[in-house]
Scaffold this motif. Structure first.
Motif, mmCIF file in Angstrom:
data_model
loop_
_atom_site.group_PDB
_atom_site.id
_atom_site.type_symbol
_atom_site.label_atom_id
_atom_site.label_comp_id
_atom_site.label_asym_id
_atom_site.label_seq_id
_atom_site.Cartn_x
_atom_site.Cartn_y
_atom_site.Cartn_z
ATOM 1 N N THR A 1 -6.070 -3.969 -0.309
ATOM 2 C CA THR A 1 -5.765 -5.402 -0.215
ATOM 3 C C THR A 1 -4.700 -5.793 -1.224
ATOM 4 O O THR A 1 -4.475 -5.111 -2.221
ATOM 5 C CB THR A 1 -7.042 -6.246 -0.421
ATOM 6 N N HIS A 2 -4.021 -6.871 -0.934
ATOM 7 C CA HIS A 2 -3.069 -7.458 -1.870
ATOM 8 C C HIS A 2 -3.655 -8.708 -2.515
ATOM 9 O O HIS A 2 -3.047 -9.290 -3.387
ATOM 10 C CB HIS A 2 -1.788 -7.874 -1.127
ATOM 11 N N ASP A 3 -4.814 -9.098 -1.966
ATOM 12 C CA ASP A 3 -5.361 -10.410 -2.320
ATOM 13 C C ASP A 3 -6.384 -10.271 -3.451
ATOM 14 O O ASP A 3 -7.427 -9.644 -3.265
ATOM 15 C CB ASP A 3 -6.022 -11.000 -1.056
ATOM 16 N N PRO B 1 1.481 -2.435 -5.834
ATOM 17 C CA PRO B 1 2.646 -3.055 -5.203
ATOM 18 C C PRO B 1 2.909 -2.436 -3.835
ATOM 19 O O PRO B 1 2.445 -1.339 -3.542
ATOM 20 C CB PRO B 1 3.796 -2.721 -6.160
ATOM 21 N N SER B 2 3.673 -3.142 -3.076
ATOM 22 C CA SER B 2 4.029 -2.644 -1.759
ATOM 23 C C SER B 2 4.759 -1.311 -1.905
ATOM 24 O O SER B 2 5.603 -1.156 -2.786
ATOM 25 C CB SER B 2 4.926 -3.670 -1.056
ATOM 26 N N GLY B 3 4.387 -0.348 -1.087
ATOM 27 C CA GLY B 3 5.054 0.947 -1.149
ATOM 28 C C GLY B 3 4.467 1.872 -2.185
ATOM 29 O O GLY B 3 4.974 2.961 -2.416
ATOM 30 N N SER B 4 3.361 1.481 -2.794
ATOM 31 C CA SER B 4 2.809 2.301 -3.862
ATOM 32 C C SER B 4 1.969 3.457 -3.323
ATOM 33 O O SER B 4 1.556 4.322 -4.077
ATOM 34 C CB SER B 4 1.956 1.421 -4.784
ATOM 35 N N GLY B 5 1.696 3.456 -2.021
ATOM 36 C CA GLY B 5 0.973 4.591 -1.435
ATOM 37 C C GLY B 5 -0.463 4.301 -1.070
ATOM 38 O O GLY B 5 -1.214 5.216 -0.745
ATOM 39 N N LYS B 6 -0.827 3.049 -1.043
ATOM 40 C CA LYS B 6 -2.220 2.682 -0.742
ATOM 41 C C LYS B 6 -2.627 3.147 0.654
ATOM 42 O O LYS B 6 -3.643 3.840 0.840
ATOM 43 C CB LYS B 6 -2.393 1.148 -0.826
ATOM 44 N N SER B 7 -1.810 2.735 1.650
ATOM 45 C CA SER B 7 -2.146 3.109 3.034
ATOM 46 C C SER B 7 -2.139 4.617 3.188
ATOM 47 O O SER B 7 -3.019 5.193 3.833
ATOM 48 C CB SER B 7 -1.145 2.487 4.000
ATOM 49 N N THR B 8 -1.158 5.254 2.557
ATOM 50 C CA THR B 8 -1.066 6.712 2.683
ATOM 51 C C THR B 8 -2.336 7.376 2.150
ATOM 52 O O THR B 8 -2.883 8.278 2.789
ATOM 53 C CB THR B 8 0.163 7.221 1.914
ATOM 54 N N LEU B 9 -2.811 6.902 1.042
ATOM 55 C CA LEU B 9 -4.030 7.468 0.467
ATOM 56 C C LEU B 9 -5.204 7.324 1.432
ATOM 57 O O LEU B 9 -5.944 8.271 1.704
ATOM 58 C CB LEU B 9 -4.343 6.766 -0.868
HETATM 59 N N1 LIG Z 1 6.264 7.784 8.053
HETATM 60 C C1 LIG Z 1 6.918 7.630 6.900
HETATM 61 N N2 LIG Z 1 8.126 8.170 6.734
HETATM 62 C C2 LIG Z 1 8.798 8.053 5.568
HETATM 63 N N3 LIG Z 1 8.335 7.373 4.538
HETATM 64 C C3 LIG Z 1 7.121 6.793 4.619
HETATM 65 C C4 LIG Z 1 6.346 6.895 5.833
HETATM 66 N N4 LIG Z 1 5.190 6.230 5.642
HETATM 67 C C5 LIG Z 1 5.245 5.749 4.397
HETATM 68 N N5 LIG Z 1 6.388 6.076 3.787
HETATM 69 C C6 LIG Z 1 6.774 5.751 2.414
HETATM 70 O O1 LIG Z 1 5.736 6.128 1.549
HETATM 71 C C7 LIG Z 1 5.549 5.156 0.530
HETATM 72 C C8 LIG Z 1 4.114 4.673 0.556
HETATM 73 O O2 LIG Z 1 3.857 3.983 1.755
HETATM 74 P P1 LIG Z 1 2.511 3.246 2.031
HETATM 75 O O3 LIG Z 1 2.517 2.777 3.423
HETATM 76 O O4 LIG Z 1 1.385 4.110 1.632
HETATM 77 O O5 LIG Z 1 2.598 2.014 1.052
HETATM 78 P P2 LIG Z 1 1.579 0.817 0.838
HETATM 79 O O6 LIG Z 1 1.146 0.908 -0.550
HETATM 80 O O7 LIG Z 1 0.545 0.855 1.895
HETATM 81 O O8 LIG Z 1 2.519 -0.438 1.032
HETATM 82 P P3 LIG Z 1 2.162 -1.840 1.698
HETATM 83 O O9 LIG Z 1 1.418 -2.591 0.652
HETATM 84 O O10 LIG Z 1 3.498 -2.454 1.922
HETATM 85 O O11 LIG Z 1 1.402 -1.608 2.911
HETATM 86 C C9 LIG Z 1 6.543 4.050 0.815
HETATM 87 O O12 LIG Z 1 7.631 4.211 -0.058
HETATM 88 C C10 LIG Z 1 6.967 4.258 2.226
HETATM 89 O O13 LIG Z 1 8.317 3.889 2.394
#
Ligand SMILES: Nc1ncnc2c1ncn2[C@@H]1O[C@H](COP(=O)(O)OP(=O)(O)OP(=O)(O)O)[C@@H](O)[C@H]1O
Ligand SMILES: [Mg+2]
Lengths: 853, 260
Positions: free
Chosen positions: B211-213, B53-61
């Motif tokens: 991806t979300h798709d 789901p959105s916000g699950s941390g994918k991009s962060t990982l």
């Molecule tokens: N620079 C930041 N400062 C504070 N919180 C952040 C920052 N970057 C990400 N987050 C938080 O960390 C969590 C994970 O973010 P991330 O971008 O990894 O999500 P995601 O899975 O890629 O979501 P999406 O599918 O919407 O891209 C989210 O709750 C987001 O709000």
């Protein structure tokens, strides 16, 4: 809308600060020079009023010798003074001896002052000024009471490193001992405060008479104080009735007015000169404001579009940008005025080193300066912001929905066409000037040059293209990818690069044009010295003041000399038929040897003068409508008017003045003998070096009196030209600094705009160092563009101006060395300008940069 | 750094791994745990999808693994190199030589042509491109006739394919793609995904894609599911329906958690 404007201002503090800086500096410079000029005027007014008494009895005639460094033989006896004092209208009559031709040496035996401001040596006698205060105020010690004692003005004592009780050396014009020693018993200044750079030497009356009047018990002028209830006019009228022959009495107001007029011309030149540079600085500042707003507007397209989509009218969008500009102008002008105050003090400090003292308390912001500062600041800023504001309003509302956010910029075609037309007009004006259109040629050319500069600025995006392409390929070759990217970045927004470079272009155009003129002047003077100065040695003061005749007398005795020709200068006034006012000019007295040393090119008559004869230069002769055999009436300081017969007319030459008379005429006019220059030729077979060292030995007690051979004389002249040139460069440096701020600003804004791109580059492997290189090189490209355009334009303007001044500047010389130096400096400034933006860019966090939109 | 052609990378090895990675943003009350102890190995020569789901941390990982961001704790290893102790300069070099990227948008430098964009990582490293490899990549993305064009003259799909080519041309150990098809229509998506798939199959490239798709994910060999910063599930050789099913369950769980 107002709230939005306010938010925008706050949101962009840094960028606005930078562009406000352009206003601050421009207005600061303007306010600074205005404050300085008015302070300068006030200083002189204060001194003139503080040092003039109710009425003065002085030699008749318009010309006051003492003002021009010429002393005359007319004197007032103590009996005359007593007679004046006995008048019922006179409360007090004080005889004074105004000595000319003395020089104060400092402890290090170097001349104190003497850099333009005069050395005033006179006897101390208490007397009152117009306001009824003492003319001189003691600041330490006591007044001189007997021979051997001296009082100096505070600043000269300081500059000479003299303390009370020290022995002071003074070079005096006549008497057995040229260098006299005195004991410093006090320091004093004019009541008005300071001395405006003049050196005051106050002596005991008997001693002053001994030095300046060969020991006669007499005076050169008498200062009168009016009795209670007597007006200046009544006082002067009464004094006239008893004034000795050849003397007259004038009111104090009149004396002040005369001096103000004389000094006023000189002060006006200084202030026009300074204001011209302020204008250049402001124009450069305007470019930067224009550019900043252009960039701000283009970065805000989406916001403007959104506003338009939400129903804001075009006018509202324009206005919101203009209000922003207005607020900026207010802040910038306010800071600028404050800066100006500081700057005027700094300028005063600079002039102090030239010997012109300006008291700090007269340097205040006048209401006129304040109003002028705000008006100029606001008008210039609003004008500069108007075009970008209009562009902001033109953004179509749909742009808010679109992704590709570029302000639609009109093609370059219209710009090119209009620019070319303007170029042609400018060229036509300059050509008209060269072809001798009515009026001053330089004004036509100047107008053409201004059009050229503006057009070059407008066309810079087009004209600059080849320069930038060259930069790209050089950088690409030298610095690989970062260089290539820098070149591309400089090229990607030609308007922005062009406008930024234009600010620098203006400064460099002026610098190079002035450089061409100065270099041509130098070359011309070298040529003249080579051709016309046929003497082997010249002896003169660097300030061309007169010096005691005894040096010439000594030199005539030296072995190995063929001819010694001596000259003395004096102001004169000549009656011109059909003109109400006599012509104020300058005459030279020459000896017969002059004609052996110098070969005057005669157009008519003979190259010699004897008795009551005069030689005129071609231009003087045509001014006075006099031919050989005619008689002209020449008035000299001291009041004598002598009819002189024109014995010849010569081609003008710098070796003598346009009115050349024999020494006998000066003697007849009562002008005391001194020399202003001595020309010496070497005897055949004489040892040049030996003669030179003999000559130098004779002047050893007056160190600033120098013996120069041709090369040294050339150096002296070119040194003076260069000194002026450096002052001009120094003043233009401000415009360049503003232009550099413009580069910093543009780069900073571009870096912000390209945040994502920079993030991407960093992500794919551009190191911080290379990123800094990329930004630095872009900055260098802009600076080089500005420098190249400016120097090319400046060269053209300089060459054209020189062409119009061909009569005076016979030689054309291009300062190629300086041009290379300018280019190097421009590159350095480019590097400097990039420091902050580059650091900011390299500090960006890669991830955040990528995530920015 | 040793240069290692992708072809020689032994399949079955580990291209990159996360060891107990955590990443927190903010402090105290406002603390967000974007990653909460993620341990995972990404296999060489595999096409891995990361979903959640959105916000699950994918991009962060991805950012932590790709040397774009630093984790709060835990370790990220790329190609046997632990990122924790590397300085910015070494990280830059690592990104340039061993990692490829494709972002969702704004992948290209607007002042450079497609070819220059593709060769950018190499020219930044002052490395000579391997012409043969370059030709192969360009042919694979089907952009031969577009090489001289600037990004503004290309469609979104074409731009993404240029970005993919750039990611591959330096023969990186691993390519990270964060929603590379997020902005594309289905045809363009298929082009980009097809290309990524082929780069894995034909060139032995390792690719990790967020991806979300579900359709996009079905191109991959392995799907990792992330929720609340943790890996909660994974699928091998998934098909669309399996993915949809898992996603639905994750979303339900998230909804239930939000409600409760
Ligand atoms: N620079 C930041 N400062 C504070 N919180 C952040 C920052 N970057 C990400 N987050 C938080 O960390 C969590 C994970 O973010 P991330 O971008 O990894 O999500 P995601 O899975 O890629 O979501 P999406 O599918 O919407 O891209 C989210 O709750 C987001 O709000
Ligand atoms: Mg994401």
């Amino acid at each position: 809308m107002l709230r939005l404007t306010w938010r925008n201002l706050l949101a962009r503090k840094v960028r606005l600060l930078m562009s406000t800086l352009a206003i601050v500096l421009g207005i600061g410079f303007l306010a600074g020079v205005m404050t300085f000029s008015s302070g300068l005027n006030k200083t002189f007014d204060n001194i003139l009023e503080g040092s003039t008494s109710d009425a003065v009895v002085r030699p008749a005639g318009d010309l006051q010798g003492a003002n021009a460094g010429v002393s005359t033989s007319q004197v007032v006896t103590p009996a005359d003074v007593d007679e004046l004092a006995a008048l019922p209208q006179v409360k007090e009559a004080v005889g004074s001896i105004d000595g000319v031709g003395s020089f104060l040496l400092g402890k290090d035996d170097k001349l104190v002052g003497g850099q333009g401001a005069p050395t005033l040596a006179f006897n101390y006698a208490p007397s009152e000024n117009i306001a009824g205060e003492q003319i001189l105020e003691l600041s330490a010690g006591r007044w001189p009471e007997k021979p051997g004692e001296v009082v100096l003005d505070t600043s000269s004592a300081e500059r000479g490193s003299y303390g009370l009780g020290d022995t002071v050396s003074l070079i005096v014009p006549s008497g057995k001992d040229p260098e006299r020693k005195f004991t410093l018993v006090g320091t004093a200044d004019f009541n008005g405060g300071g001395t405006a750079g003049a050196t005051l030497v106050l002596l005991d009356t008997a001693e002053a008479q001994d030095i300046f009047l060969d020991g006669q018990d007499a005076f050169t002028t008498v200062s009168l104080t009016a009795a209670d209830g007597v007006s200046q006019q009544q006082l002067a009228d009464a004094a006239k009735t008893v004034a000795p022959k050849g003397f007259t009495a004038v009111t104090g107001d009149e004396v002040v007015k005369e001096s103000q007029q004389q000094i006023g011309q000189f002060l006006d030149v200084i202030s026009y000169f300074l204001v011209a540079f302020a204008v250049i600085a402001i124009v450069v500042g305007a470019f930067i404001i224009f550019n900043t707003f252009s960039i701000l507007v283009s970065q805000r397209v989406r916001e403007s579009a959104l506003l338009r989509a939400l129903g804001a009218s075009k006018r509202q969008v324009t206005r919101s940008v203009l209000v922003e500009a207005f607020l900026m102008a207010i802040v910038g002008s306010t800071l600028g005025l404050l800066l100006g105050l500081g700057l005027s003090r700094a300028l005063a400090g600079l002039f102090r080193t030239f010997g012109l003292d300006i008291a700090g308390e007269v340097l205040t912001l006048t209401p006129f300066t304040i109003v002028a500062g705000y008006v100029v600041g606001i008008v210039v800023t609003m004008l500069a912001a108007y075009v970008p504001a209009r562009r902001a309003a033109k953004v179509p509302p749909v742009a808010a929905m679109r992704d590709d956010l570029v302000v639609q910029e009109k093609g370059m075609t219209r710009r090119l066409v209009l620019g070319s037309i303007a170029m042609v007009i400018g060229t036509a004006l300059a050509a008209a000037g060269l072809a001798g259109a009515p009026g001053t040629d330089a004004i036509w050319i100047g107008a053409g040059a201004v059009i050229w500069v503006v057009t070059t600025a407008v066309l810079a995006p087009v004209l600059g293209h080849p320069v930038l392409v060259a930069c790209r390929s050089v950088f690409g070759r030298l610095f690989r990818t970062p260089g290539r990217l820098a070149g591309e970045n400089a090229l990607r927004n030609p308007r922005r690069t062009g406008a930024t470079a234009s600010a620098l272009m203006i400064g460099l155009a002026v610098v190079s044009a002035v450089g061409v003129l100065a270099s041509s002047l130098g070359a011309t003077q070298d040529k003249i010295v080579d051709k016309e100065f046929t003497a082997d040695f010249l002896v003169q003061m660097p300030t061309f003041q007169g010096f005691p005749a005894r040096y010439g007398n000594e030199m005539e005795k030296i072995n190995g000399i063929a001819e010694v020709s001596r000259q003395q200068g004096s102001p004169v006034s000549v009656e011109v038929p059909g003109r109400a006012k006599p012509d104020q000019s300058f005459a030279a007295a020459v000896d017969p040897a002059f004609f052996k040393v110098y070969d005057l090119k005669m157009l008519d008559g003979r190259a010699s003068v004897t008795g009551d004869q005069v030689l005129l230069s071609k231009s003087r002769a045509s001014d006075y409508e006099a031919g050989v055999g005619d008689t002209i009436e020449v008035a000299f300081p001291g009041g004598r008017t002598i009819p002189l017969e024109v014995s010849g007319i010569f081609e003008p030459t710098p070796t003598t003045s346009g009115i050349t008379v024999p020494f006998s005429v000066f003697a007849e006019a009562g002008i005391k003998r001194s020399d202003s220059s001595i020309s010496i030729t070497l005897a055949d077979g004489a040892d040049r070096n030996a003669v030179k060292s003999d000559l130098e030995y004779t002047v050893k007690d007056l160190p600033i009196l120098s013996v120069q051979d041709k090369e040294e004389f050339k150096d002296l002249i070119s040194g003076q030209v260069n000194q002026l040139l450096y002052v001009i460069y120094g003043l233009l440096a401000l415009a360049v600094v503003i232009a550099v701020i413009g580069i910093v600003n543009t780069l900073g804004l571009s870096v912000l705009e390209r945040t994502r791109e920079i993030g991407l580059l960093r992500a794919v492997g551009l190191s911080r160092r290379k990123l800094r290189w990329m930004i630095t090189l872009e900055s260098v490209a802009i600076a080089v563009l500005g420098a190249v355009l400016g120097m090319a334009l400046g060269l053209v303007i300089g060459v054209v101006l020189r062409e119009s001044l061909k009569d005076d500047l016979t030689e054309l010389s291009l300062p190629l060395g300086s041009l290379v130096a300018f280019l190097v400096v421009a590159v350095l400034f480019g590097v400097l300008a990039a420091v902050v933006p580059a650091i900011r860019a390299s500090r960006m966090k890669v991830l955040q940069a990528i995530a920015t939109d | 750094m040793t240069e290692r052609p992708t072809g020689e990378t032994a399949p079955g090895g580990v291209a990159a791994s996360a060891i107990d990675l955590t990443k927190t943003y903010g402090k105290g009350e406002a603390e967000v745990r974007a990653l909460d102890g993620v341990t995972v190995d990404l296999m060489t020569g595999e096409f891995t999808a990361v979903m959640g789901p959105s916000g699950s941390g994918k991009s962060t990982l991805m950012h932590c693994l790709a040397a774009l961001d630093t984790p709060t704790s835990g370790e990220a290893v790329v190609d046997g190199t632990s990122l924790g102790r590397l300085k910015d300069k070494d990280l830059t070099t690592l990104r340039r030589e061993r990692v490829g990227f494709v972002f969702q948008s704004f992948n290209l430098v607007p002042t450079l042509s497609a070819e220059e964009n593709i060769l950018l990582p190499l020219s930044l490293a002052n490395r000579k491109p391997d012409r043969e490899w370059f030709d192969q990549v360009v042919t694979a993305v089907g952009l031969r006739d577009r090489l001289g064009h600037r990004p503004s003259e290309m469609s979104g799909g074409q731009q993404q394919r240029v970005a993919c080519a750039r990611a591959l041309v330096s023969k990186p150990s691993i390519v990270f793609a964060d929603e590379p098809t997020g902005n594309l229509d289905s045809t363009s998506s298929a082009e980009v995904l097809g290309f990524l798939r082929r780069s894995v199959d034909e060139f032995g490239q390792t690719v990790v894609m967020v991806t979300h798709d579900p359709v996009a994910a079905s191109y991959t060999d392995r799907v990792l599911f992330l929720a609340d910063g943790r890996i909660v599930d994974e699928l091998r050789s998934p098909d669309r329906d399996q993915i949809l099913d898992k996603m639905a369950r994750l979303q339900d769980a998230a909804a239930a958690k939000a409600a409760g």
